[in-house]
Design a protein around this motif. Structure first.
Motif, PDB file in Angstrom:
ATOM      1  N   ASN A 169      -2.990 -10.512   0.472  1.00 26.20           N
ATOM      2  CA  ASN A 169      -4.110 -10.950  -0.365  1.00 26.20           C
ATOM      3  C   ASN A 169      -5.323 -11.419   0.433  1.00 26.20           C
ATOM      4  O   ASN A 169      -6.299 -11.901  -0.149  1.00 26.20           O
ATOM      5  N   ASN A 170      -5.239 -11.303   1.770  1.00 27.69           N
ATOM      6  CA  ASN A 170      -6.329 -11.769   2.642  1.00 27.69           C
ATOM      7  C   ASN A 170      -6.691 -13.223   2.328  1.00 27.69           C
ATOM      8  O   ASN A 170      -7.861 -13.578   2.194  1.00 27.69           O
ATOM      9  N   SER A 171      -5.645 -14.069   2.211  1.00 31.54           N
ATOM     10  CA  SER A 171      -5.855 -15.446   1.766  1.00 31.54           C
ATOM     11  C   SER A 171      -5.062 -16.428   2.621  1.00 31.54           C
ATOM     12  O   SER A 171      -3.828 -16.305   2.743  1.00 31.54           O
TER      13      SER A 171
ATOM     14  N   PHE B 282      -0.625 -13.077   4.721  1.00 33.21           N
ATOM     15  CA  PHE B 282      -2.092 -13.079   4.812  1.00 33.21           C
ATOM     16  C   PHE B 282      -2.669 -11.698   4.486  1.00 33.21           C
ATOM     17  O   PHE B 282      -3.657 -11.573   3.760  1.00 33.21           O
ATOM     18  N   VAL B 283      -2.019 -10.647   4.995  1.00 34.60           N
ATOM     19  CA  VAL B 283      -2.520  -9.287   4.787  1.00 34.60           C
ATOM     20  C   VAL B 283      -2.457  -8.892   3.313  1.00 34.60           C
ATOM     21  O   VAL B 283      -3.335  -8.187   2.808  1.00 34.60           O
TER      22      VAL B 283
ATOM     23  N   VAL C 179       1.663 -13.205   9.009  1.00 32.43           N
ATOM     24  CA  VAL C 179       0.779 -12.031   8.977  1.00 32.43           C
ATOM     25  C   VAL C 179       0.993 -11.233   7.686  1.00 32.43           C
ATOM     26  O   VAL C 179       0.027 -10.806   7.039  1.00 32.43           O
TER      27      VAL C 179
ATOM     28  N   ASP D 237      -2.357 -18.500   0.632  1.00 33.36           N
ATOM     29  CA  ASP D 237      -0.986 -17.998   0.546  1.00 33.36           C
ATOM     30  C   ASP D 237      -0.161 -18.432   1.754  1.00 33.36           C
ATOM     31  O   ASP D 237       1.054 -18.666   1.635  1.00 33.36           O
TER      32      ASP D 237
ATOM     33  N   TYR E 289       0.807  -1.216   0.000  1.00 32.57           N
ATOM     34  CA  TYR E 289       0.000   0.000   0.000  1.00 32.57           C
ATOM     35  C   TYR E 289       0.848   1.279   0.000  1.00 32.57           C
ATOM     36  O   TYR E 289       0.308   2.378   0.115  1.00 32.57           O
TER      37      TYR E 289
END
Length: 491
Positions: free
Chosen positions: A405-407, A402-403, A399, A410, A51
């Motif tokens: 792709n919110n998956s 996961f953050v 963390v 992964d 981001y």
């Protein structure tokens, strides 16, 4: 001129200055931890750059790269344990000088040489990359395929003494990138009906698993706390201007050697470090001092390995081919920002390119400032028990992935690739060829098929195009060179 002004504004924005310094500090800490490196830091923190502004995110990661290369010298000097392979030559004189009661002098000459080496390398990046990119704009599918094959030929140089194992891992990397949707025909390949696999294997989780997670698996057995043995309270332990002046010729020459080595794909900072050290010893007026605490030897090693940092970006930015493992990882950072490294970067995102180059110059200056005032603090990182460090790093890996792709898929990917890398290490299979296969595989496959479409199936297109033929000749020369080198080492 407008692009340069825009780049200056971005490079010296408060946000970018903050992340550059943060990246350097993180890199120094990771470089100072034996077994870890700036490359591991980049893989670990890459998901958190998603981001951020492209220049800020890349500056943060490049700060880790430069800081990690220098950070390896801290443990090499203080406890005779190089934090990275690139600092192995530094340990030969650095630790000897520290045992004589002059650890600060050793650390400071390493810092000065590192910063000068990085600056020289960055200036070469600024002058050479634009010229190469102009040539690369003439590339078509045939040329890009041959360039990708040239990049893959580096496997012969990073496979150790067993090229077959390197080719095996490279083919495995090519197999991994074929999972998912065919980029040209739109059909699913090797998905076995799994919807998650239809999107392919994301490069970032694969990189984190291959390099960061596997290192944690290796160190999870438990490592005792390492104590810093050097005494920082010696009154005569300081670096004088005369010391720096006496080493300046060696530093400049070693920086040049590091720059040349860094611009050649498949070499690396460790090679540059030892070549610079050997050259300094060869021409020195006091070669007998090398190995027993020579500041000239420390300067040569550190200028050589840090001279690689900017130069490895030359083939990456101008041709889109990673020069070493770290720049191969950085390809993932570019892709996360929707950017493709290569000649089109100079054409479409010139302010970004200038921003990277200006930031890299600033990073080396900030590295000197941090090293000058905080080197004793960075050295204390070796007192942290690895048993406490590993769980924290593991949580950051999970963390971060996961953050991005919110998956949870992964997260499973990093565990699989971490286990794969761990097993490969036990079987003495090199992991870097696997990474090269993942990074360069798509470029090779897509351009091979496009070139055959243009030539109506004729392979002659790769021979009749002069630039394509040039790279294919380089492929043969590279493989022959590394094979001969391995045979000589075995003899």
């Amino acid at each position: 001129m407008e692009a340069l002004i825009q780049a200056l504004g971005t490079s010296f924005s408060p946000m970018n200055l903050l992340f550059m310094n943060l990246g350097v500090a993180i890199g120094i800490v990771f470089g100072a931890l034996p077994g870890l490196s700036g490359g591991v830091a980049i893989v670990l923190f890459m998901p958190f750059t998603f981001y951020l502004d492209p220049v800020v995110s890349l500056s943060w990661l490049l700060g880790m790269y430069c800081g990690g290369t220098y950070g390896g010298s801290i443990t090499a000097i203080l406890i005779n344990t190089p934090g990275t392979a690139a600092s192995a030559a530094t340990a030969m004189d650095g630790y000897a000088l520290a045992k004589k009661g002059k650890p600060v002098k050793a650390l400071m000459i390493a810092l000065v040489a590192s910063c000068i080496g990085g600056l020289v390398s960055t200036f070469m990046l600024i002058f050479i990359s634009p010229l190469l990119s102009k040539i690369a704009l003439k590339f078509g599918p045939a040329e890009y395929f041959s360039l990708a094959i040239f990049g893959l030929s580096i496997i012969s140089g990073v496979s150790g003494k067993n090229i077959f194992k390197g080719l095996l891992m490279g083919c495995l990397g090519m197999f991994v990138i074929m999972i998912g949707m065919d980029p040209m025909d739109g059909v699913q390949r090797l998905t076995f009906g799994n919807l998650y696999l239809a999107g392919g294997i994301d490069m970032i989780p694969a990189l984190i698993g291959l390099f960061a997670l596997s290192e944690m698996f290796n160190k999870a057995k438990g490592i005792e706390k390492i104590e810093v043995t050097a005494d920082f309270n010696q009154k005569d332990d300081r670096l004088s201007w005369e010391d720096v002046k006496g080493c300046m010729k060696t530093i400049v020459k070693s920086s040049g050697i590091g720059t040349v080595i860094g611009a050649l794909p498949g070499t690396g900072a460790a090679i540059a470090s030892f070549l610079s050290y050997n050259e300094a010893k060869r021409v020195s007026k006091h070669p007998e001092e090398f190995g027993s605490g020579s500041i000239e030897g420390i300067a040569a090693s550190e200028a050589g390995n840090n001279g690689v940092t900017g130069a490895t970006l030359i083939p990456l930015l101008s041709l889109g081919v990673p020069g070493d493992m770290v720049t191969a990882i950085l390809v993932g950072a570019f892709l996360m920002q929707g950017l493709t490294p290569g000649p089109t970067l100079f054409k479409n995102d010139l302010p970004l390119v200038y921003g990277i180059m200006i930031s890299l110059l600033a990073i080396n200056v900030f590295m000197y400032i941090q090293g000058r005032y905080f080197v004793k603090l960075f050295a204390q990182v070796n007192r942290i028990p690895m048993q406490a460090m590993i769980p924290v790093l593991f949580v950051l890996c999970v963390v971060g992935v996961f953050v991005a792709n919110n998956s949870m898929f992964d997260v499973k990917v990093i565990l699989i690739f971490g286990a794969l890398s761990y097993v490969a290490g036990k079987l003495k299979l090199p992991v870097t060829p696997l990474l090269l296969g993942i990074v360069l595989g798509p470029m090779a496959e897509q351009n091979f098929r496009r070139a055959l479409s243009l030539s109506k199936g004729s392979l002659w297109i790769f021979i009749t195009k002069p630039i394509s033929l040039f790279f294919l000749v380089l492929v043969v020369a590279t493989i022959v060179l590394f094979v001969r080198k391995n045979r000589k080492e075995d003899a």
